[in-house]
Write a protein that holds these residues in place. Structure first.
Motif, mmCIF file in Angstrom:
data_model
loop_
_atom_site.group_PDB
_atom_site.id
_atom_site.type_symbol
_atom_site.label_atom_id
_atom_site.label_comp_id
_atom_site.label_asym_id
_atom_site.label_seq_id
_atom_site.Cartn_x
_atom_site.Cartn_y
_atom_site.Cartn_z
ATOM 1 N N THR A 1 -16.253 33.834 -19.008
ATOM 2 C CA THR A 1 -15.786 35.584 -19.206
ATOM 3 C C THR A 1 -16.570 35.810 -19.844
ATOM 4 O OG1 THR A 1 -13.551 35.503 -18.476
ATOM 5 C CG2 THR A 1 -13.556 36.687 -19.917
ATOM 6 N N LYS A 2 -17.022 35.337 -21.385
ATOM 7 C CA LYS A 2 -17.757 35.741 -22.117
ATOM 8 C C LYS A 2 -19.019 35.719 -21.495
ATOM 9 C CE LYS A 2 -15.278 33.790 -26.348
ATOM 10 N NZ LYS A 2 -14.517 32.302 -26.976
ATOM 11 N N GLU B 1 -6.508 37.179 -21.767
ATOM 12 C CA GLU B 1 -6.727 37.534 -23.131
ATOM 13 C C GLU B 1 -8.176 37.522 -23.640
ATOM 14 O OE1 GLU B 1 -3.675 37.071 -24.032
ATOM 15 O OE2 GLU B 1 -2.735 35.695 -22.857
ATOM 16 N N ILE B 2 -9.280 37.414 -23.266
ATOM 17 C CA ILE B 2 -10.464 37.760 -23.493
ATOM 18 C C ILE B 2 -10.868 39.145 -23.574
ATOM 19 C CG2 ILE B 2 -13.097 36.743 -23.446
ATOM 20 C CD1 ILE B 2 -12.351 34.597 -22.868
ATOM 21 N N GLU C 1 -6.542 33.191 -19.952
ATOM 22 C CA GLU C 1 -6.824 32.774 -20.387
ATOM 23 C C GLU C 1 -8.255 33.911 -20.730
ATOM 24 O OE1 GLU C 1 -8.992 28.747 -20.035
ATOM 25 O OE2 GLU C 1 -10.552 29.331 -21.980
ATOM 26 N N ALA C 2 -8.904 34.331 -19.241
ATOM 27 C CA ALA C 2 -9.660 35.052 -19.293
ATOM 28 C C ALA C 2 -9.344 36.446 -19.229
ATOM 29 C CB ALA C 2 -10.253 35.295 -18.044
ATOM 30 N N THR D 1 -12.591 28.259 -18.454
ATOM 31 C CA THR D 1 -12.747 30.043 -18.886
ATOM 32 C C THR D 1 -13.746 30.483 -19.444
ATOM 33 O OG1 THR D 1 -10.687 29.715 -16.914
ATOM 34 C CG2 THR D 1 -11.225 31.557 -18.098
ATOM 35 N N ALA D 2 -13.485 30.235 -20.631
ATOM 36 C CA ALA D 2 -13.647 31.131 -22.130
ATOM 37 C C ALA D 2 -15.434 30.894 -21.843
ATOM 38 C CB ALA D 2 -13.368 30.868 -23.437
ATOM 39 N N GLN E 1 -8.955 40.784 -25.408
ATOM 40 C CA GLN E 1 -9.173 41.710 -27.554
ATOM 41 C C GLN E 1 -10.673 41.935 -27.552
ATOM 42 O OE1 GLN E 1 -10.246 38.243 -29.153
ATOM 43 N NE2 GLN E 1 -8.101 36.853 -29.288
ATOM 44 N N VAL E 2 -11.453 41.863 -25.891
ATOM 45 C CA VAL E 2 -12.749 42.542 -26.005
ATOM 46 C C VAL E 2 -12.538 44.221 -25.976
ATOM 47 C CG1 VAL E 2 -14.942 43.004 -25.074
ATOM 48 C CG2 VAL E 2 -14.025 40.740 -25.647
#
Ligand SMILES: Nc1ncnc2c1ncn2[C@@H]1O[C@H](COP(=O)(O)OP(=O)(O)OP(=O)(O)O)[C@@H](O)[C@H]1O
Ligand SMILES: [Mg+2]
Length: 318
Positions: free
Chosen positions: A147-148, A182-183, A179-180, A143-144, A186-187
């Protein structure tokens, strides 16, 4: 960009072109006693073209158009303030667009991206449209990076997340969607300078998504609701689409088209303006087949005029 009419850059006027803050060129600082012509600033930013095209190309949506104009005014005034050395801090422009399918959310987001670019808020002004599957992986560790990667593509523009509530699954607290989220959070907080996130979807589901995700809710500055279109608006949307595509309704087709829309609206999976577009696509198919079947000579009028049968053959009349 979209290549739609009304979106071309205006040709440079005589003399030196105004600095383009969207391209990173700084605007000249002003002395404290300077006076600034806001109308001139507006035309230099070429934002009016996008706003006027929004008005002309989209039927109805008055509250949406008003909010977009307000945002444009804020960014314009911020630019002038900056030239006086007044630091406003960047406004938060993350948004939520709620409404039924086909109410214009994606279309408005594309134009918003262009507007934010012209007013110097984002570097590029493109729109990256994604859903859960683009952000969330199937396996641990997937996932990370997904998403990134999407965030990287969207930087400098607008990230449009359709049906954003699917990122959160209340029944499964170990779902990778979390998890997506959360990222993204942050962004949205730390890289506000170069990315605007628009969450889109049905109003009720979005409300419960925000209720379970207060962190997301608090980062959204603008909640914009796209109402279902009224019958008159659907008709006007249809006329606009036909005009753009070079078709007209024969006088005897007018009531048939209206009856078509009334029936279609009452049927399942009605999708507002998208259903109007689909109806016109099918009418075009029938129109073409009819002309070819008649296989006689055609003139300009025959090529552009939709007749009652082009709509009456639809299932909604059976
Ligand atoms: N107010 C309007 N005037 C003219 N055309 C419109 C209007 N709203 C939508 N359309 C047209 O209808 C189609 C569907 O619009 P759009 O894709 O923006 O809807 P949406 O709200 O994003 O739908 P979904 O939620 O299903 O993704 C597009 O072709 C768009 O150009
Ligand atoms: Mg859409």
């Amino acid at each position: 960009m979209t290549g739609r009419p009304g979106f071309g850059m205006r040709p440079a006027e005589n003399g030196s072109p105004a600095p383009d803050p969207a391209a990173g060129e700084p605007l000249a600082p002003l002395p404290p006693d300077a006076r600034v012509d806001l109308a001139r600033e507006r035309s230099d930013a070429q934002a009016d073209e996008v706003l006027d095209a929004l008005d002309a190309d989209l039927v109805g949506l008055a509250p949406v158009k008003t909010r977009i104009r307000e945002i444009a005014a804020l960014l314009l005034v911020d630019r002038v303030r900056a030239r006086f050395g007044i630091d406003s801090g960047r406004p938060n422009l993350h948004m939520c667009f709620t409404g039924s399918p086909g109410t214009g959310k994606t279309t408005v987001a594309v134009r918003l991206a262009e507007l934010l670019h012209r007013l110097g808020y984002v570097r590029k002004g493109h729109l990256v449209s994604v859903t859960r599957d683009d952000l969330v992986g199937q396996y641990v560790g997937h996932t990370a990076p997904k998403t990134k990667e999407v965030l990287k593509r969207a930087m400098g523009g607008v990230l449009f997340i359709d049906e954003a509530y699917y990122l959160y699954r209340a029944e499964n607290e170990r779902d990778y969607g979390q998890e997506a989220i959360e990222i993204l959070l942050q962004v949205m907080e730390n890289q506000r300078d170069d990315l605007v996130v628009v969450l889109a979807g049905y109003k009720d589901r979005m409300d419960s998504f925000f209720a379970s995700n207060p962190g997301m809710s608090s980062r959204i500055a603008h909640h914009i609701d796209f109402p279902d279109y009224e019958p008159d608006e659907l008709e006007a949307i249809g006329r606009l689409m036909m005009r753009d595509e070079g078709y007209t309704l024969a006088p005897e087709t007018e009531p048939v088209f209206r009856a078509y829309l009334d029936r279609r609206r009452a049927r399942p999976r009605f999708a507002n303006a998208r259903s109007v577009r689909n109806a016109i696509e099918r009418a075009r198919l029938r129109h073409a087949s009819r002309l070819v079947a008649e296989s006689g000579e055609v003139d300009r009028a025959a090529l552009t005029t939709l007749l009652p049968d082009d709509f009456l053959a639809s299932r909604v009349f059976s």
